[in-house]
Scaffold this active site. Structure first.
Site, PDB file in Angstrom:
ATOM      1  N   GLN A 504       0.852  -1.183   0.000  1.00 40.02           N
ATOM      2  CA  GLN A 504       0.000   0.000   0.000  1.00 40.02           C
ATOM      3  C   GLN A 504       0.894   1.243   0.000  1.00 40.02           C
ATOM      4  OE1 GLN A 504      -2.238   1.648   3.501  1.00 40.02           O
ATOM      5  NE2 GLN A 504      -4.000   0.785   2.389  1.00 40.02           N
ATOM      6  N   HIS A 580      -3.517   4.084  -1.567  1.00 33.49           N
ATOM      7  CA  HIS A 580      -4.279   4.445  -0.364  1.00 33.49           C
ATOM      8  C   HIS A 580      -5.006   5.761  -0.625  1.00 33.49           C
ATOM      9  CE1 HIS A 580      -5.618   4.754   3.635  1.00 33.49           C
ATOM     10  NE2 HIS A 580      -4.514   4.415   4.299  1.00 33.49           N
ATOM     11  N   HIS A 583      -9.139   7.250   4.583  1.00 32.43           N
ATOM     12  CA  HIS A 583      -8.769   7.581   5.964  1.00 32.43           C
ATOM     13  C   HIS A 583      -8.205   8.979   6.152  1.00 32.43           C
ATOM     14  CE1 HIS A 583      -8.520   3.109   7.356  1.00 32.43           C
ATOM     15  NE2 HIS A 583      -9.735   3.506   7.002  1.00 32.43           N
ATOM     16  N   TYR A 585      -6.071  10.772   4.404  1.00 33.90           N
ATOM     17  CA  TYR A 585      -4.718  11.100   3.979  1.00 33.90           C
ATOM     18  C   TYR A 585      -4.783  11.880   2.658  1.00 33.90           C
ATOM     19  CZ  TYR A 585      -3.630   8.020   7.837  1.00 33.90           C
ATOM     20  OH  TYR A 585      -3.563   7.471   9.087  1.00 33.90           O
ATOM     21  N   GLY A 697     -14.064  -3.811   7.322  1.00 38.05           N
ATOM     22  CA  GLY A 697     -14.601  -2.962   8.373  1.00 38.05           C
ATOM     23  C   GLY A 697     -15.554  -3.678   9.299  1.00 38.05           C
ATOM     24  N   GLY A 719      -8.356  -7.074   9.378  1.00 37.01           N
ATOM     25  CA  GLY A 719      -7.225  -6.400   9.975  1.00 37.01           C
ATOM     26  C   GLY A 719      -6.844  -6.990  11.320  1.00 37.01           C
TER      27      GLY A 719
END
Length: 763
Positions: A504, A580, A583, A585, A697, A719
């Site tokens: 990533q 990515h 989130h 960024y 999620g 995760g």
């Protein structure tokens, strides 16, 4: 490559709009067509009327004959031949599936043989085997994707009285012209579609496994057919009326047995077909493809147990399923993965479940060696005896075991763009802060990822694309050859363990601090600072600073950072990259209008706000190919002070652009998957993106399984469960308890605690 001769007389017309062209070519074969069909579906669906109308418009007189059975009977062929002769027809047209086309070939051959009234003696094992001298011209309209009878000289005929099923074939029996109309296959039921796909695969498996390796081009031809079927069938079963997918299978069927599949390789028999023909001779109701699917796993296991075709199986393991390791591991892995594919598509069963008794298996074996062998055995790189055939068929009993491994969709193979994965349990990218102080991965990280190589795909943690893009200490980088060399330790370890791994690549944008980046002010889409949180730095917790809005002329430089990172990732041995875009960024700071208030080409409309994202996607695709590029985004995740006024429209646009490009996979990161708003975003993503949709999620094992089964996802990224359970797919398989994650050790720089010390299941 060995010498070979091919006889290719068939004129092929592919497409729903090729009917008139087909009819014009068929009219050149004669003036009076004997039109052969099956039990009635071709007429009921209107296909027969359409073909007859086209032929009539081309000046052809028609005499129709209906009633060809599945596994067509010699007696029916004989009766049809009498009708053809009485009508004075001078050529034959088959409209139907493989059985109809096979029967039409036999009718054409018998009709051209004066004084002969029985086709059975001309089949293999008969007193006049292969003594036909001619055949009437034949045209075919295929309505199933299975046998490739539209281009082959072969005809398989049954004789119910003797429980016999045998083959005849001459080059003059090849169809002169054939029409492949995907629309005519749309109404084929799911089970028949799957049976046909099994049949297609058998045609390329037979010579591929037994014909040797003298023709790399033939290998690639066969592998292309195999991959097309393996990838297309699950999608077709989920969308039976999709004409594009139907066309893929129909053309794969033709290519599987058109002659090119074995050109340049050594000759080989068709042992699977020999056994299956004998099976459906004993039980005429058995579909040929279903019988083959039953034989596959046990036959493959038998070959490997006897040291036959091991290298060929291993090559298939590498090329079809991306397996690594030694030759035997890849060979056995192929068999296991193919079993999973069969199970996932409803093709996994035993001979007993099809109604075969022990006495039936003996009859099958006796008929096989008598008709297709030397009365003692058939050949597959050595003899397969009567007793061996019985043992192979008996070994199919293990295919009735109620193993979750064969029914759990999470553990079935899948395709993420151009990457084949062995299961749908992905390891999500997780920040762990275990790189060195120089941001270079070391042996500890290599061990961590190696432990989790049973994932369908590992996605390594967010990795910075530039030296001034650090958001926390001890995070890894990929902006130099030194970083690539460190990551090479990781990828080598993962590949040695049989895994696949993407990197990533990431830029934090405003979600960092100048203290971490030698005084460099963070950049973003705007000068809006991140509020409501603090950042950990060597100077303690600090407020996020005000970022600098990137100038328009600077954005190309950001895109180039991602491209160069992809170059380094490829040097490091990664199988692909994930961009990515989630989130909060940098890319997400452009995507969502809660931060992006620009008025240039990168602000305002959704298309403008997504411009940076897809410039980055295109840049990294220039390195890896778009099929090896994934994208993560999170339209409803509020982390890092993010919000968007129209998340549904944002999802629709991003999904549609990913679809247009052929993106390898799209990962939708949820705040929590089971919230109604998140579910709606997944629905929108699925509507606009037909490629591999990954969701992430809060999924449990059962929730992930349900999402796969319901078509809401193609894979699930886990995760924290994978962090604490390095053998997560095995635990899912066995429904075993999960280790409890220790949050206090999530981010301990350099520490193995809570990183590589989570226990595996005991054997």
């Amino acid at each position: 490559m060995l010498s070979f001769t091919l006889h290719l007389p068939t004129e092929l017309h592919f497409g729903s709009d090729k009917g008139a062209a087909f009819a014009a070519s068929a009219a050149k074969l004669g003036k009076h067509a004997f039109v052969v069909t099956g039990s009635g579906s071709v007429a009921r669906l209107g296909y027969l009327a359409e073909v007859e109308r086209l032929l009539s418009a081309a000046g052809v007189k028609i005499t129709a004959f209906a009633g060809i059975e599945p596994n067509p009977e010699a007696e029916t062929v004989n009766r049809a031949t009498v009708a053809l002769r009485a009508a004075g027809c001078d050529f034959v047209v088959a409209v139907g599936g493989g059985s109809t086309m096979d029967a039409a070939k036999a009718i054409a051959g018998l009709a051209a043989s004066p004084g002969e009234n029985d086709i059975w003696p001309f089949t293999l094992g008969g007193v006049k085997a292969f003594q036909l001298k001619a055949a009437l011209p034949l045209a075919c309209v295929a309505t199933t994707a299975a046998t490739a009878s539209e281009v082959t000289p072969y005809s398989v005929i049954s004789q119910r009285a003797s429980h016999g099923k045998s083959v005849l074939g001459h080059d003059f029996m090849k169809p002169r012209v054939s029409w492949l109309n995907p629309r005519f296959t749309v109404a084929v039921p799911a089970s028949v579609t799957a049976d046909g796909a099994s049949d297609i695969l058998s045609h390329v498996f037979e010579n591929y496994l037994l014909g040797g390796d003298a023709s790399p081009l033939a290998d690639r031809h066969c592998e292309g057919v195999m991959l097309t079927v393996i990838e297309t069938l699950p999608r077709q079963l989920a969308a039976l009326t999709d004409e594009g997918l139907r066309g893929n299978l129909l053309w794969a069927s033709t290519l599987a047995l058109g002659g090119f599949q074995g050109a340049g390789r050594g000759d080989s028999g068709f042992p699977m077909h020999s056994i299956e023909h004998s099976m459906s001779g004993v039980r005429p109701e058995l579909a040929h493809g279903r019988g083959l699917a039953t034989i596959y796993p046990a036959y493959f296991r038998w070959l490997l147990a006897h040291g036959r075709a091991t290298a060929r199986f291993a090559q298939l393991g590498s090329r079809l399923f991306g397996l690594t390791g030694d030759e035997m591991a890849r060979a056995r892995g192929f068999v296991k993965h193919f079993e999973l594919w069969l199970a996932a598509n409803g093709l996994f069963q035993s001979a007993a479940s099809l109604g075969f008794t022990a006495a039936d298996l003996e009859r099958v074996a006796d008929y096989t060696v008598k008709t297709y062998g030397d009365a003692k055995s058939i050949d597959a790189l050595g003899p397969i005896t009567r007793d061996d055939i019985i043992a192979i068929l008996a070994d199919t009993a293990r295919q009735d075991l109620p193993l979750l491994f064969f029914t759990m969709q999470l553990l079935t193979p899948a395709q993420l763009g151009s990457l084949s994965i062995p299961n749908r349990v992905l390891f999500a990218p997780l920040t762990r802060r275990r790189a060195g102080s120089d941001n270079v991965p070391g042996d500890l990280m290599a061990d961590y990822y190696r432990q989790r190589a049973s994932a369908g795909l590992l996605i390594a943690e967010a990795t910075m694309v530039a030296a001034d893009a650090q958001a926390w200490p001890h995070q890894p980088g990929i902006h130099s050859a030194v970083h690539a060399a460190g990551w090479r330790r990781v990828t080598d370890a993962v590949h040695a363990a049989g895994g696949r791994i993407y990197l990533q690549i990431w830029h934090p944008g405003r979600a960092t601090h100048s203290v971490l980046n030698n005084g460099t002010q963070p950049v973003s889409s705007s000068n809006k600072p991140l509020r409501g949180d603090t950042i950990h730095t060597p100077q303690g917790k600090l407020d996020y600073p005000v970022p600098r809005a990137l100038r328009t002329d600077e954005i190309a430089g950001i895109v180039e950072l991602f491209r160069l990172a992809a170059v380094q990732a490829k040097q490091a041995g990664f199988d692909g990259v994930q961009v990515h875009g989630a989130h909060g960024y940098l890319i997400d700071q452009f995507l969502r209008d809660g931060v992006n208030d620009r008025t240039d080409a990168y602000g305002g409309s959704i298309a403008n706000r997504a411009r940076l994202l897809f410039e980055v996607v295109d840049a990294v695709a220039s390195v890896f190919g778009i099929g090896r590029v994934g994208l993560r985004f999170s339209p409803l995740v509020g982390f890092n002070d993010m919000v968007d006024s129209a998340p549904a429209a944002l999802v629709a646009h991003v999904a549609a652009e990913g679809e247009r490009r052929g993106l390898g996979f799209l990962e939708l990161r949820h705040a929590n998957y089971d919230q109604p708003a998140e579910y709606e975003l997944a629905r929108i993503a699925r509507k606009h993106f037909s490629g591999s949709l990954v969701r992430n999620g809060g999924f449990t094992r059962d929730a992930g399984e349900a999402a796969i089964r319901d078509g809401q996802a193609d894979a699930i990224a886990y995760g924290v469960p994978f962090l604490a359970n390095p053998d997560l797919p095995t635990r899912f398989l066995k429904n075993a308890p999960l280790n409890t994650p220790n949050q206090e050790t999530f981010y301990l720089p350099g520490a193995p605690e809570g990183y590589t010390d989570y226990p595996f299941l005991k054997a």
